[in-house]
Enzyme design. Sequence first.
Site, PDB file in Angstrom:
ATOM      1  N   CYS A 178      -6.945   7.894  -5.684  1.00 46.12           N
ATOM      2  CA  CYS A 178      -7.886   7.049  -4.934  1.00 46.12           C
ATOM      3  C   CYS A 178      -7.213   5.709  -4.722  1.00 46.12           C
ATOM      4  O   CYS A 178      -6.555   5.197  -5.610  1.00 46.12           O
ATOM      5  CB  CYS A 178      -9.196   6.827  -5.667  1.00 46.12           C
ATOM      6  SG  CYS A 178     -10.292   5.828  -4.668  1.00 46.12           S
ATOM      7  N   CYS A 228      -9.533   0.556  -6.590  1.00 48.63           N
ATOM      8  CA  CYS A 228      -9.628   0.424  -8.040  1.00 48.63           C
ATOM      9  C   CYS A 228     -11.064   0.668  -8.471  1.00 48.63           C
ATOM     10  O   CYS A 228     -11.347   0.950  -9.609  1.00 48.63           O
ATOM     11  CB  CYS A 228      -9.116  -0.927  -8.516  1.00 48.63           C
ATOM     12  SG  CYS A 228      -9.943  -2.298  -7.747  1.00 48.63           S
ATOM     13  N   SER A 229     -12.001   0.578  -7.518  1.00 46.98           N
ATOM     14  CA  SER A 229     -13.396   0.815  -7.890  1.00 46.98           C
ATOM     15  C   SER A 229     -13.661   2.288  -8.177  1.00 46.98           C
ATOM     16  O   SER A 229     -14.726   2.647  -8.647  1.00 46.98           O
ATOM     17  CB  SER A 229     -14.330   0.340  -6.779  1.00 46.98           C
ATOM     18  OG  SER A 229     -14.097   1.087  -5.607  1.00 46.98           O
ATOM     19  N   CYS A 230     -12.695   3.140  -7.892  1.00 45.67           N
ATOM     20  CA  CYS A 230     -12.887   4.569  -8.143  1.00 45.67           C
ATOM     21  C   CYS A 230     -12.159   5.022  -9.395  1.00 45.67           C
ATOM     22  O   CYS A 230     -11.920   6.197  -9.590  1.00 45.67           O
ATOM     23  CB  CYS A 230     -12.389   5.394  -6.964  1.00 45.67           C
ATOM     24  SG  CYS A 230     -13.305   5.083  -5.467  1.00 45.67           S
TER      25      CYS A 230
END
Lengths: 123, 211
Positions: free
Chosen positions: B115, B118-120
């Site tokens: 991904c 970085c939120s994933c």
Amino acid sequence: MSACELPSPLASSVGLPKSPEGDPVFPEPWAAEAFAMTVHLHEKGLFTWSEWAEALSREVHREGRAEDGSDYFDCWVTALSSLLVEKGVADADAILALQQSWQRAAEATPHGKAIELANDPLR
Amino acid sequence: MSEDHHHDHHHGHDHHHDNRYSDMQARVRALETVLTEKGLIDPGAIDAIVETYETKIGPRNGAHVVAKAWSDPEFADWLKRDATAAIASLGYSGRQGEHMRAVFNTPDTHNLVVCTLCSCYPWSVLGLPPVWYKAPAYRSRAVIDPRGVLAEFGLTLPHDKKIRVWDSTAELRYLVIPERPEGTGGMGEEELANLVSRDAMIGTAVAGVQP
């Protein structure tokens, strides 16, 4: 006051969550980025340790904080923003406008693509 | 020799939920933008500082999950059925209540997670994401040529081993459960956890072999 083994005096900021080994613990990547940015700006001499400590302490001791301390890095980021405004580096309205621009950019970015400011449809 | 690319997230109406910045996340990006424009910071220097912390904090929580799955078949079963609950039972849950799914490596399948956001990344179990994970090149190449990317990480898999690439979203994040290394039969959970690196739980390494 010597903290030779610490990478930065910022690591002894009031209330900073630490692991049993004494390293800062970050709940999310943005918190680590905010910490790193502050360390970097302090190293560059943009503000002194006591200026930082005062700005952070103001936020940390504000009324209405989360009981479990989970908003610690929210305080950190707010303190950094205020300090940059005080130092004349940034303008509070400009920071807010950019923040909203990044949020629009994130929502307009399809999954799997890097989020860039230019993706904000209103820019 | 086959390669699968799993889009295990929903396409369609709720797709826009994939990318969302919280106020603080966006504020940090805004400060970064202002400071970069003024020449006061260089994003490379910030990444370098973050990296020193990332390696120290380490993904110990995730390693504990893997070691428990290796030693306790009931836990492994639970992890397969409902990773979110199984992982939360050990006290590790994300602040935003995101869902987790554990993907198990087997003798004929290797799993790899990608991904760009970085939120994933499942920080609650893996600590901070490595800089390369956030690089667009990693994701795009991992999807097209996973075998080539793994080779660059020093991991050469047999040609008949299938590689599955899992695309994390903000709502569903993956944790790779590597295969238990041979000759570890007598080890306790703590000792086993030491064999599990962050990269093994992303799928760019295997357990027992430190990158």
